[in-house]
Write a protein that holds these residues in place. Structure first.
Motif, short mmCIF file in Angstrom:
data_model
loop_
_atom_site.label_atom_id
_atom_site.label_comp_id
_atom_site.label_asym_id
_atom_site.label_seq_id
_atom_site.Cartn_x
_atom_site.Cartn_y
_atom_site.Cartn_z
N ASP A 68 0.85 -1.19 0.00
CA ASP A 68 0.00 0.00 0.00
C ASP A 68 0.89 1.24 0.00
OD1 ASP A 68 0.97 -0.11 2.60
OD2 ASP A 68 -0.97 -0.46 3.53
N THR A 69 0.60 2.21 0.83
CA THR A 69 1.41 3.43 0.88
C THR A 69 2.57 3.33 1.86
OG1 THR A 69 -0.09 4.36 2.54
CG2 THR A 69 -0.52 4.91 0.21
N THR A 101 0.30 9.74 4.08
CA THR A 101 0.53 8.53 3.30
C THR A 101 1.75 8.65 2.38
OG1 THR A 101 -1.03 9.29 1.60
CG2 THR A 101 -1.92 7.85 3.35
#
Length: 174
Positions: A68-69, A101
Motif C-alpha cells: 500500500d502506501t 501517506t
C-alpha cells in the motif's frame, strides 16, 4: 489470505553515523525500492543507531516497501558484543501513526508513546537468521574478529523465500 514471497535486493553496505551498515530491500516491485524512499530512510537512519559501546560498529537494515502506501525501516545493530539492538521507523502508514501517506516521510516508532516493539513482518525477518550466523562466523568464533568478512557476508538478491538458502560469503546458512 493469500501469501506470496517478495523480492529481496541486497545493495552494497554503506557507512552512516560511524557504523557499517549492511542493507536489505524487500518489495513486491521487481524494479526495487524507489530511490527517493531509500534516501528518506537514510536521512532518519542515524537517529535509530545505538551509541558506541566498544562492539564493532556494525548494523543491518531491512527497508520494506509495503503493497500500500507504507514503507518500513527496521534497524538491527550489534551491541554488547553479541546482542542485537532494534529500532524502527515507518512512512506512509497512518495505522502506525504516520502523519500522512507519503512513503518518504519516515517517523521513528521505537521509543515513542505507542512503541509496539515489533521486530518485523514475515518478509522483513528473512535476513535475521543469516545475519546471526554471519556474526558468529566472522566476529565471535575466530580468534580475531573479521569485520570486513562480516560486511562481505550478505544474502544474495532473490526472494524472501530463498533468503535463508545461500549467502554470498559463507555458503549455506541452514
Amino acid at each position: 489470505m493469500a501469501f506470496a514471497e517478495k523480492n529481496l535486493f541486497v545493495p552494497e553496505p554503506v557507512e552512516i553515523g560511524g557504523r557499517h551498515i549492511k542493507r536489505y530491500h524487500v518489495t513486491s516491485d521487481p524494479a526495487g525500492i524507489a530511490p527517493e524512499v531509500e534516501k528518506a530512510a537514510h536521512v532518519l537512519l542515524p537517529e535509530l543507531l545505538p551509541p558506541p559501546d566498544g562492539t564493532p560498529a556494525a548494523s543491518f537494515v531491512v527497508l520494506h516497501r509495503g503493497g500500500d502506501t507504507g514503507a518500513y525501516l527496521n534497524v538491527y545493530s550489534w551491541a554488547w558484543d553479541n546482542v542485537l539492538h532494534f529500532a524502527e521507523a515507518a512512512a506512509g502508514q497512518p495505522a502506525l501513526d504516520c502523519p500522512d501517506t507519503d512513503p518518504t516521510h519516515f517517523v521513528r516508532l521505537t521509543g515513542t508513546a505507542r512503541d509496539r516493539s515489533w521486530i518485523g513482518c514475515v518478509w522483513e525477518l528473512a535476513p535475521l537468521e543469516h545475519e546471526r550466523t554471519a556474526w558468529i562466523r566472522h566476529m565471535l568464533a575466530p580468534a580475531t574478529p573479521d569485520l570486513p568478512g562480516y560486511l562481505a557476508d550478505s544474502l544474495r538478491t532473490g526472494t524472501t523465500a530463498t533468503a535463508g538458502a545461500t549467502s554470498a560469503g559463507g555458503g549455506p546458512t541452514g
